[in-house]
Scaffold this active site. Structure first.
Site, PDB file in Angstrom:
ATOM      1  N   LYS A 217      -0.252  47.420 -90.152  1.00 12.43           N
ATOM      2  CA  LYS A 217       0.159  47.578 -88.750  1.00 12.43           C
ATOM      3  C   LYS A 217      -1.141  47.517 -87.922  1.00 12.43           C
ATOM      4  O   LYS A 217      -1.888  48.490 -87.854  1.00 12.43           O
ATOM      5  CB  LYS A 217       0.880  48.923 -88.578  1.00 12.43           C
ATOM      6  CG  LYS A 217       1.502  49.139 -87.200  1.00 12.43           C
ATOM      7  CD  LYS A 217       0.451  49.406 -86.184  1.00 12.43           C
ATOM      8  CE  LYS A 217       0.815  50.032 -84.904  1.00 12.43           C
ATOM      9  NZ  LYS A 217       0.065  49.466 -83.779  1.00 12.43           N
ATOM     10  N   GLU A 292     -10.136  57.869 -90.310  1.00  9.43           N
ATOM     11  CA  GLU A 292     -11.453  57.521 -89.781  1.00  9.43           C
ATOM     12  C   GLU A 292     -11.338  57.611 -88.267  1.00  9.43           C
ATOM     13  O   GLU A 292     -10.729  56.736 -87.638  1.00  9.43           O
ATOM     14  CB  GLU A 292     -11.768  56.090 -90.238  1.00  9.43           C
ATOM     15  CG  GLU A 292     -13.199  55.683 -90.057  1.00  9.43           C
ATOM     16  CD  GLU A 292     -14.132  56.648 -90.703  1.00  9.43           C
ATOM     17  OE1 GLU A 292     -14.028  56.864 -91.920  1.00  9.43           O
ATOM     18  OE2 GLU A 292     -14.960  57.230 -89.983  1.00  9.43           O
ATOM     19  N   CYS A 326     -17.006  52.874 -83.366  1.00  7.49           N
ATOM     20  CA  CYS A 326     -16.993  54.284 -83.768  1.00  7.49           C
ATOM     21  C   CYS A 326     -18.413  54.757 -83.984  1.00  7.49           C
ATOM     22  O   CYS A 326     -18.713  55.936 -83.844  1.00  7.49           O
ATOM     23  CB  CYS A 326     -16.233  54.466 -85.072  1.00  7.49           C
ATOM     24  SG  CYS A 326     -14.567  53.912 -84.969  1.00  7.49           S
ATOM     25  N   GLU A 427     -15.635  61.585 -76.984  1.00  6.63           N
ATOM     26  CA  GLU A 427     -15.857  60.163 -77.251  1.00  6.63           C
ATOM     27  C   GLU A 427     -15.398  59.344 -76.047  1.00  6.63           C
ATOM     28  O   GLU A 427     -14.245  59.438 -75.625  1.00  6.63           O
ATOM     29  CB  GLU A 427     -15.083  59.733 -78.504  1.00  6.63           C
ATOM     30  CG  GLU A 427     -15.465  58.335 -78.934  1.00  6.63           C
ATOM     31  CD  GLU A 427     -14.802  57.911 -80.231  1.00  6.63           C
ATOM     32  OE1 GLU A 427     -13.579  58.115 -80.374  1.00  6.63           O
ATOM     33  OE2 GLU A 427     -15.513  57.362 -81.101  1.00  6.63           O
TER      34      GLU A 427
HETATM   35  C1  UN1 Z   1     -16.165  51.003 -86.370  1.00  7.24           C
HETATM   36  O1  UN1 Z   1     -16.639  50.961 -85.253  1.00  7.24           O
HETATM   37  O2  UN1 Z   1     -15.104  51.621 -86.598  1.00  7.24           O
HETATM   38  O3  UN1 Z   1     -21.492  50.145 -88.771  1.00  7.24           O
HETATM   39  C2  UN1 Z   1     -16.722  50.279 -87.526  1.00  7.24           C
HETATM   40  C3  UN1 Z   1     -20.955  49.442 -87.919  1.00  7.24           C
HETATM   41  C4  UN1 Z   1     -19.941  48.406 -88.366  1.00  7.24           C
HETATM   42  C5  UN1 Z   1     -18.600  49.025 -88.526  1.00  7.24           C
HETATM   43  C6  UN1 Z   1     -18.133  49.820 -87.337  1.00  7.24           C
HETATM   44  N1  UN1 Z   1     -20.368  47.822 -89.597  1.00  7.24           N
HETATM   45  O4  UN1 Z   1     -21.209  49.551 -86.741  1.00  7.24           O
END
Ligand code: UN1
Length: 537
Positions: A217, A292, A326, A427
């Site tokens: 999804k 995550e 992230c 965030e």
């Molecule tokens: C994300 O933003 O969820 O380390 C992943 C990094 C990338 C992955 C980010 N390889 O910034």
């Protein structure tokens, strides 16, 4: 709205994914691949769900649109607005495909995976361009996103020849002891829009190599990337039903997937609020769940740092992907002795970044994903200045040549932020850097850890001892020394401490733990009863 005729002419028809005489997907039966709808001239195309090897519209017939965030007039396509009935159909298909897939030798699964990695590599430019068009990141980064998918596919293809368990001495003579991994069953994969190829690949390749079947999804902002990805997976030879795609909203598709009693494991990347909701639902069913979630990643710059290096790393980590990773750096924790110089240089660099369509090679920073992201980020700038921060650069929606129809926001730096201010704690997921000034390493380490999140962190220093102290002290799942907070590689575990997740890791061989059960096996070949804990005393 499309009727079935338009639908079929655009989407892959059932022929190429019919089972061959062996019950395994037979690639000789495939038909010539049509040009992907995104490359066809004319009206925006319709895409369905991919269930049991066939593209089908949502049972309700409803659709939703995906548009280019750099240009709202650019309609990418119409996608199935699915609901629980479509999820149920996909789960049934995944269930039907499971026995054959889990009993296929893992190295054979690896061969299909390897083929998928190669196809993804061959299609890198096409997917990267589709990605930039659909979610905005600059084309070089979109290529990197696809490459991350290639990397994990090759890594997991290799896992097909490892998937190691342990053999270990038994405490009793003439008794064999070992542990093996087994697939869990059906994996529900719920993915975000910011890495629309890499993250589905992290999750799906790990689930698949272990022998699970999957229902994907994808985020509602990036259904086209998901359709292109799944199309390549079918072409690589994953049998019908092994990989299923259901598009639609979190409420109508994601939640039924999490609630389905037949889905055994869920892997989710997204917001903390949704993660918490999923955790409650999964807990009631005692379902395995890998989360995550958010980050509030800090770069600490010590007084002895190479400031040229630090400036490059901070600009890349704070404004790359328009701050929508992230792992993006949203807090700069800087020693007061170098703060003025560093912050001045950062403000100059931020002001010089070129905004625009990510498809233009000279663009540094693409748009935010959608209009509500622009509002959210603008709102946080206000929160920051209300809390007493000084706005050093940016701070508002970007307008000007070529930006009017897109969701552009200026790269923003807030100085004089205090560690517990909202802009230092929440965030933002946009191009906003909060600067916190500290005196020395001890205070820097305290501030870096003063957050509920724990994904990524970094320190710039020339002192080896300080670097090792940070490696020990920073409470994050990823720590960088003399590099920014972004750029994790696929063969190491990826994930965070504290409220960034719930203890699982993605990528690397750690990902296999999410998608397997351990089975411990004892074989007694002594020919007599041997009682553990009793007969060996
Ligand atoms: C994300 O933003 O969820 O380390 C992943 C990094 C990338 C992955 C980010 N390889 O910034």
């Amino acid at each position: 709205m499309w009727g079935m005729r338009g639908f079929k002419s655009v989407l892959r028809n059932g022929g190429r994914s019919r089972r061959g005489p062996t019950g395994i997907y037979n690639r000789r039966m495939t038909q010539a691949i049509e040009r992907p709808p995104s490359e066809q001239a004319g009206e925006a195309q319709a895409y369905g769900n991919f269930i049991g090897g066939e593209w089908r519209p949502a049972q309700s017939g409803r659709t939703f649109e995906s548009r280019n965030p750099a240009d709202g007039d650019d309609l990418i396509g119409h996608f199935a607005a699915s609901d629980a009935a479509d999820v149920a159909a996909a789960v049934r298909a995944a269930e039907d495909a499971l026995p054959a897939w889990r009993s296929m030798p893992a190295p054979k699964r690896g061969e299909i995976m390897y083929h998928f990695g190669a196809l993804l590599g061959e299609n890198k430019e096409r997917l990267a361009r589709a990605m930039t068009r659909e979610m905005g990141k600059v084309i070089a980064e979109a290529r990197g996103d696809v490459q991350e998918g290639v990397d994990i596919a090759y890594l997991m293809a290799g896992e097909g020849r490892r998937l190691f368990g342990d053999t270990t001495p038994s405490e009793l003579p003439s008794k064999w002891a070992m542990s093996v991994r087994e697939p869990i069953g059906i994996a529900g994969i719920i993915t975000p829009w910011n890495f629309p190829v890499a993250i589905p690949c992290w999750k799906m390749t790990a689930a698949l190599i272990c022998g699970n079947t999957v229902v994907l999804k994808p985020a509602s902002d990036t259904p086209h990337c998901a359709a292109l990805l799944v199309e390549l997976m079918a072409e690589a030879g994953f049998p019908p039903g092994v990989v299923n795609l259901v598009t639609g909203s979190g409420a109508d598709v994601g939640m039924p997937l999490v609630d389905s009693p037949d889905v055994d494991v869920i892997s989710f990347t997204g917001s903390s609020d949704t993660g918490r909701e999923l955790a409650g639902r999964a807990a009631r069913r005692l379902k395995r769940l890998s989360l995550e979630l958010g980050g509030k990643n800090a770069i600490a710059v010590m007084a002895d740092a190479d400031l040229d290096l630090a400036v490059d790393g901070i600009v890349w980590s704070a404004f790359g992907t328009t701050g929508q990773r992230c792992t993006a750096c949203s807090r700069l924790v800087v020693d007061e002795n170098v703060a003025d110089e560093l912050v001045g240089r950062l403000a100059d660099r931020a002001a010089g970044l070129r905004l625009g369509s990510g498809l233009e090679v000279e663009t540094d920073v693409g748009p935010l994903i959608n209009a509500s992201a622009v509002e959210k980020v603008g709102g946080y700038v206000e929160v920051g200045t209300d809390e007493g921060a000084r706005l050093l650069s940016g701070g508002s929606r970007a307008e000007g040549d070529g930006l009017a129809r897109g969701n552009f926001f200026q790269p923003t730096i807030l100085d004089g932020v205090k560690p517990m201010d909202r802009v230092a704690q929440e965030e933002i997921f946009g191009p906003v850097l909060s600067v916190i000034r500290v005196s020395g390493y001890e205070e820097a380490a305290t501030v870096v850890n003063q957050t509920r999140y724990g994904l990524s962190s970094s320190i710039y220093t020339r002192d080896t001892n300080t670097a090792f102290r940070a490696m020990r002290d920073f409470r994050t799942g990823i720590v960088y020394v003399n590099a920014g907070t972004i750029g994790a590689e696929t063969h190491l575990p990826f994930g965070g401490m504290k409220q960034t997740g719930n203890g699982h890791r993605e990528a690397g061989h750690a990902a296999l733990d999410t998608f397997t059960e351990w089975k411990s096996i004892y074989v007694d070949y002594s020919g007599r009863l041997q009682r553990a804990q009793i007969d060996n005393q």
